[in-house]
Design a protein around this motif. Structure first.
Motif, PDB file in Angstrom:
ATOM      1  N   ALA A   1      49.951  46.017  35.905  1.00 55.48           N
ATOM      2  CA  ALA A   1      51.347  45.561  35.971  1.00 55.48           C
ATOM      3  C   ALA A   1      51.943  45.832  37.352  1.00 55.48           C
ATOM      4  O   ALA A   1      52.795  45.074  37.824  1.00 55.48           O
ATOM      5  CB  ALA A   1      52.170  46.248  34.887  1.00 55.48           C
ATOM      6  N   ALA A   2      51.502  46.912  38.002  1.00 57.97           N
ATOM      7  CA  ALA A   2      52.018  47.220  39.343  1.00 57.97           C
ATOM      8  C   ALA A   2      51.435  46.254  40.382  1.00 57.97           C
ATOM      9  O   ALA A   2      52.101  45.925  41.361  1.00 57.97           O
ATOM     10  CB  ALA A   2      51.663  48.657  39.725  1.00 57.97           C
ATOM     11  N   LEU A   3      50.219  45.813  40.159  1.00 52.93           N
ATOM     12  CA  LEU A   3      49.569  44.956  41.156  1.00 52.93           C
ATOM     13  C   LEU A   3      50.006  43.496  41.069  1.00 52.93           C
ATOM     14  O   LEU A   3      49.989  42.780  42.073  1.00 52.93           O
ATOM     15  CB  LEU A   3      48.035  45.037  41.013  1.00 52.93           C
ATOM     16  N   GLU A   4      50.400  43.051  39.895  1.00 47.61           N
ATOM     17  CA  GLU A   4      50.712  41.622  39.733  1.00 47.61           C
ATOM     18  C   GLU A   4      51.821  41.120  40.662  1.00 47.61           C
ATOM     19  O   GLU A   4      51.621  40.122  41.368  1.00 47.61           O
ATOM     20  CB  GLU A   4      51.007  41.298  38.263  1.00 47.61           C
ATOM     21  N   PRO A   5      52.984  41.814  40.707  1.00 44.97           N
ATOM     22  CA  PRO A   5      54.013  41.327  41.641  1.00 44.97           C
ATOM     23  C   PRO A   5      53.579  41.435  43.096  1.00 44.97           C
ATOM     24  O   PRO A   5      53.921  40.586  43.920  1.00 44.97           O
ATOM     25  CB  PRO A   5      55.228  42.231  41.364  1.00 44.97           C
ATOM     26  N   LEU A   6      52.791  42.456  43.409  1.00 49.48           N
ATOM     27  CA  LEU A   6      52.285  42.614  44.774  1.00 49.48           C
ATOM     28  C   LEU A   6      51.447  41.397  45.151  1.00 49.48           C
ATOM     29  O   LEU A   6      51.643  40.784  46.209  1.00 49.48           O
ATOM     30  CB  LEU A   6      51.444  43.887  44.886  1.00 49.48           C
ATOM     31  N   PHE A   7      50.513  41.024  44.271  1.00 45.55           N
ATOM     32  CA  PHE A   7      49.644  39.897  44.607  1.00 45.55           C
ATOM     33  C   PHE A   7      50.410  38.581  44.606  1.00 45.55           C
ATOM     34  O   PHE A   7      50.019  37.636  45.295  1.00 45.55           O
ATOM     35  CB  PHE A   7      48.386  39.885  43.726  1.00 45.55           C
ATOM     36  N   GLY A   8      51.515  38.526  43.859  1.00 40.77           N
ATOM     37  CA  GLY A   8      52.391  37.353  43.943  1.00 40.77           C
ATOM     38  C   GLY A   8      52.907  37.203  45.369  1.00 40.77           C
ATOM     39  O   GLY A   8      52.911  36.108  45.935  1.00 40.77           O
TER      40      GLY A   8
ATOM     41  N   HIS B   1      39.950  30.208  55.728  1.00 39.70           N
ATOM     42  CA  HIS B   1      39.016  31.033  54.956  1.00 39.70           C
ATOM     43  C   HIS B   1      39.724  32.250  54.358  1.00 39.70           C
ATOM     44  O   HIS B   1      39.490  32.606  53.201  1.00 39.70           O
ATOM     45  CB  HIS B   1      37.834  31.450  55.831  1.00 39.70           C
ATOM     46  N   GLY B   2      40.593  32.862  55.155  1.00 32.73           N
ATOM     47  CA  GLY B   2      41.343  34.017  54.651  1.00 32.73           C
ATOM     48  C   GLY B   2      42.173  33.636  53.434  1.00 32.73           C
ATOM     49  O   GLY B   2      42.254  34.385  52.449  1.00 32.73           O
ATOM     50  N   GLY B   3      42.776  32.449  53.487  1.00 33.10           N
ATOM     51  CA  GLY B   3      43.562  31.964  52.351  1.00 33.10           C
ATOM     52  C   GLY B   3      42.713  31.828  51.096  1.00 33.10           C
ATOM     53  O   GLY B   3      43.122  32.218  50.000  1.00 33.10           O
ATOM     54  N   LYS B   4      41.491  31.304  51.282  1.00 29.42           N
ATOM     55  CA  LYS B   4      40.584  31.141  50.122  1.00 29.42           C
ATOM     56  C   LYS B   4      40.263  32.497  49.494  1.00 29.42           C
ATOM     57  O   LYS B   4      40.198  32.637  48.268  1.00 29.42           O
ATOM     58  CB  LYS B   4      39.267  30.487  50.574  1.00 29.42           C
ATOM     59  N   ILE B   5      40.051  33.495  50.347  1.00 29.09           N
ATOM     60  CA  ILE B   5      39.718  34.836  49.851  1.00 29.09           C
ATOM     61  C   ILE B   5      40.879  35.398  49.017  1.00 29.09           C
ATOM     62  O   ILE B   5      40.683  35.895  47.906  1.00 29.09           O
ATOM     63  CB  ILE B   5      39.372  35.773  51.036  1.00 29.09           C
ATOM     64  N   ILE B   6      42.090  35.283  49.579  1.00 26.17           N
ATOM     65  CA  ILE B   6      43.260  35.812  48.859  1.00 26.17           C
ATOM     66  C   ILE B   6      43.445  35.100  47.519  1.00 26.17           C
ATOM     67  O   ILE B   6      43.698  35.736  46.489  1.00 26.17           O
ATOM     68  CB  ILE B   6      44.542  35.667  49.719  1.00 26.17           C
ATOM     69  N   HIS B   7      43.302  33.776  47.530  1.00 28.84           N
ATOM     70  CA  HIS B   7      43.490  33.041  46.275  1.00 28.84           C
ATOM     71  C   HIS B   7      42.433  33.451  45.241  1.00 28.84           C
ATOM     72  O   HIS B   7      42.741  33.569  44.052  1.00 28.84           O
ATOM     73  CB  HIS B   7      43.500  31.531  46.527  1.00 28.84           C
ATOM     74  N   ALA B   8      41.208  33.685  45.695  1.00 29.01           N
ATOM     75  CA  ALA B   8      40.150  34.094  44.759  1.00 29.01           C
ATOM     76  C   ALA B   8      40.467  35.471  44.160  1.00 29.01           C
ATOM     77  O   ALA B   8      40.275  35.698  42.951  1.00 29.01           O
ATOM     78  CB  ALA B   8      38.802  34.129  45.490  1.00 29.01           C
ATOM     79  N   ILE B   9      40.973  36.373  44.993  1.00 28.72           N
ATOM     80  CA  ILE B   9      41.277  37.724  44.499  1.00 28.72           C
ATOM     81  C   ILE B   9      42.478  37.675  43.548  1.00 28.72           C
ATOM     82  O   ILE B   9      42.476  38.327  42.491  1.00 28.72           O
ATOM     83  CB  ILE B   9      41.542  38.692  45.686  1.00 28.72           C
TER      84      ILE B   9
END
Ligand code: HEM
Length: 136
Positions: free
Chosen positions: A9-16, A59-67
């Protein structure tokens, strides 16, 4: 070890927030990887690895979206990362230790942009992603 519900729950808004700036943050993580571990550039000879290049942003964008996607489907982490596991293990022949180098750089970039992050939860999650990206 798996994330607790509270850590997730703490990570979800961060990754948003990270996702909203995916190319920038992903690119910075790639730059940090190449700066600290120049040998890893050998996997990207077909790309322009100059800091800030469009290739690194894409490529960096692809990595972030995958994570981010892996976090959204956390209950199915293995299945969600199956295609990328095939790529990184069988085609690229990377080791989990090499994958973890990028995770370390990404954590450093995340902490720089979001100092309030739950660093240990983030580290734990990125480690899980690294392990799921390589089949033993
Ligand atoms: C958390 C760690 C990582 C994640 C989430 C990740 C994710 C991805 C993604 C999403 C792609 C694109 C797949 C596609 O286009 O279908 C990819 C491709 C690739 N990854 Fe990774 N990766 C990680 C770590 C690494 C590391 C550490 C290396 C090498 C040192 C690496 C090397 C590559 C290469 C060479 C490609 C193919 C690039 C291309 O030709 O487009 N990855 N990765």
């Amino acid at each position: 070890m798996a994330l607790s519900d509270a850590e997730k729950a703490a990570l979800e808004p961060l990754f948003g927030k990270i996702k909203a700036d995916a190319e920038k943050i992903g690119c910075e993580a790639m730059e940090s990887l190449f700066q600290h571990h120049p040998d890893t550039k050998s996997h990207f000879t077909h790309m322009d690895v100059t800091p800030g290049s469009q290739d690194l942003k894409t490529h960096g964008g692809k990595i972030i979206h995958a994570i981010n996607d892996a976090l959204s489907h956390y209950g199915n982490l293995q299945e969600n990362l199956a295609k990328l596991r095939e790529l990184h293990t069988n085609k690229l022949k990377l080791s989990v230790d090499t994958i973890k180098l990028l995770c370390g750089c990404l954590l450093e970039v995340i902490v720089k942009h979001f100092p309030d992050v739950d660093k240990s939860a983030c580290d734990k999650f990125l480690n899980e992603v690294a392990v799921a990206l390589i089949s033993s």
